[in-house]
Design a protein around this motif. Structure first.
Motif, PDB file in Angstrom:
ATOM      1  N   GLN A  63      -3.390   6.329   3.054  1.00 53.36           N
ATOM      2  CA  GLN A  63      -3.571   7.488   2.207  1.00 53.36           C
ATOM      3  C   GLN A  63      -3.888   8.736   3.023  1.00 53.36           C
ATOM      4  O   GLN A  63      -3.373   9.825   2.745  1.00 53.36           O
ATOM      5  N   HIS A 104       2.182   2.165  -3.288  1.00 59.12           N
ATOM      6  CA  HIS A 104       1.141   2.650  -4.201  1.00 59.12           C
ATOM      7  C   HIS A 104       0.709   4.086  -3.909  1.00 59.12           C
ATOM      8  O   HIS A 104       0.460   4.863  -4.836  1.00 59.12           O
ATOM      9  N   VAL A 105       0.593   4.449  -2.622  1.00 58.91           N
ATOM     10  CA  VAL A 105      -0.018   5.746  -2.290  1.00 58.91           C
ATOM     11  C   VAL A 105       0.987   6.783  -1.798  1.00 58.91           C
ATOM     12  O   VAL A 105       0.630   7.971  -1.710  1.00 58.91           O
ATOM     13  N   ILE A 124       0.839  -1.205   0.000  1.00 55.26           N
ATOM     14  CA  ILE A 124       0.000   0.000   0.000  1.00 55.26           C
ATOM     15  C   ILE A 124       0.870   1.249   0.000  1.00 55.26           C
ATOM     16  O   ILE A 124       0.585   2.220  -0.701  1.00 55.26           O
ATOM     17  N   PRO A 141      -8.752  -4.478   2.924  1.00 58.60           N
ATOM     18  CA  PRO A 141      -7.776  -3.752   2.093  1.00 58.60           C
ATOM     19  C   PRO A 141      -8.194  -2.309   1.801  1.00 58.60           C
ATOM     20  O   PRO A 141      -7.345  -1.415   1.775  1.00 58.60           O
ATOM     21  N   GLU A 186      -5.984   0.837   3.011  1.00 56.75           N
ATOM     22  CA  GLU A 186      -5.438   1.772   2.020  1.00 56.75           C
ATOM     23  C   GLU A 186      -5.854   3.205   2.349  1.00 56.75           C
ATOM     24  O   GLU A 186      -5.052   4.133   2.213  1.00 56.75           O
ATOM     25  N   ARG A 187      -7.094   3.367   2.799  1.00 54.94           N
ATOM     26  CA  ARG A 187      -7.533   4.705   3.172  1.00 54.94           C
ATOM     27  C   ARG A 187      -6.778   5.216   4.387  1.00 54.94           C
ATOM     28  O   ARG A 187      -6.466   6.406   4.485  1.00 54.94           O
TER      29      ARG A 187
END
Length: 370
Positions: free
Chosen positions: A267, A237-238, A234, A259, A263-264
């Motif tokens: 982020q 990716h972010v 993650i 997930p 991810e939030r």
């Protein structure tokens, strides 16, 4: 050192029995010691004349017998009282344990609810105490009723937030469509375009607020459907930004969870570090690792303005923004609140520490995937 309720009840039972036994033994001793030897001698001799010196001898025998009886009473009675008192105290300990057993059940249930990561996590649990309708059962039933009302209140609050957020989506979508149509007209004046752009920005901000409320309502619930997630993936990716330098050091950090929510979480932390930064030479550092104690750690540090340490705990409250960011920040003030809710929904927690040079270090701890 304070004694437990069981120990205090045992001491009360045993103490009362010992005192009662000592009083009984003392009364018997007093009654026997007050017997007059002369009365016994008169009853035995009757009307026959006593030989010379016989009355004195008989009185001496009676007094010796009385003294021996009193001594035997004290010795054997004391031993009997000691044995019976020890037996009574042991029985009192067992009986007191049976009496306080329902209290242990109430305490264990209350402790499980209090130690739940989220405030409303264990409110569905009940004591359901069985037995006679005495004071202890009435206490347990009252506690169950309180838990039921709290559970209903929390559940109603979540449903209200979700319903209100969904209902607000429709007018915001309609407003955005109308504004975009108005701005697309070629005859629109610069003032109208400026006003339309401002209203679109406000509309977008309200949309982010609603999305945040929806996510907060969802993440407040315990995650039941979990899958294998590596936070390092993650982060890869972010952890990007066009305005500040992002330094990522993702180590293996495997957890079990949702997930999308995880991810939030990452982020939000990255966006929070980018948004609340300095204009020149700003940076954000994101690291993940598995600690030796079995926890997965996600740490996000950033440069930025100096935050007083007394302000740090309030940053996790919904709609809380520090300083002038209350007026100029494009965010809704839910970023760190969502991070905390997601972390606790996964059985973890989050803390923030203010850096002396400015900025924050936000650390999230989650249980490691087995």
């Amino acid at each position: 050192m304070r004694l437990s309720v069981r120990a205090r009840l045992t001491l009360v039972y045993g103490g009362l029995f010992v005192v009662a036994g000592m009083v009984l033994l003392g009364v018997l001793y007093a009654l026997l010691s007050n017997q007059k030897p002369g009365s016994a001698a008169t009853m035995v001799q009757g009307s026959d004349p006593a030989p010379p010196g016989g009355d004195v001898l008989f009185r001496t025998i009676v007094e010796d017998t009385q003294a021996t009886t009193l001594s035997t009473l004290l010795q054997q009675g004391g031993v009997a009282l000691l044995v019976v008192s020890a037996t009574t105290i042991a029985l009192g300990w067992l009986i007191a344990g049976r009496l306080v057993q329902p209290l242990h059940q109430i305490t264990a249930t209350a402790r499980r609810i209090a130690e739940a990561p989220a405030a409303d996590r264990g409110l569905h649990e009940r004591i359901a105490l069985t037995g006679p309708n005495d004071e202890v059962k009435q206490l347990a039933d009252t506690f169950d009723l309180m838990l039921a009302r709290l559970d209903q209140s929390f559940d109603g609050q979540r449903r209200f937030i979700a319903s209100a957020s969904h209902e607000l989506r429709t007018p915001l979508t309609l407003n955005r469509t109308l504004l975009e149509v108005a701005l697309a007209e070629e005859g629109a004046s610069p003032e109208v375009r400026q006003l339309g752009s401002t209203l679109l920005a406000i509309n977008d901000r309200h949309g982010r607020l609603i999305d945040g409320l929806l996510l907060l309502a969802r993440s407040d619930r315990e995650v039941t459907d979990r899958s294998y997630v590596d936070l390092a993936d993650i982060v890869d990716h972010v952890a990007v930004s066009d305005t500040v330098k992002v330094l990522a050091d993702p180590g293996e950090a495997a957890v079990l969870g949702d997930p999308v929510l995880l991810e939030r979480l990452v982020q939000n932390l990255v966006e929070n570090g980018v948004r609340h930064n300095v204009a020149d030479r700003g940076w954000v550092r994101v690291t993940t690792r598995t600690r030796p104690d079995g926890w997965v750690e996600l740490a996000v540090a950033n440069s930025g303005p100096v935050v007083p340490r007394y302000e740090v705990p309030g940053l996790f409250e919904p709609f809380h923004r520090y300083g002038r960011e209350r007026l100029v920040s494009p965010g809704a003030g839910l970023g760190l609140s969502i991070v905390r809710a997601v972390a606790r929904a996964h059985g973890g927690d989050v803390r923030a520490d203010a850096r002396d040079e400015g900025g924050l270090i936000v650390t999230v701890l989650l249980p490691r995937a087995p």
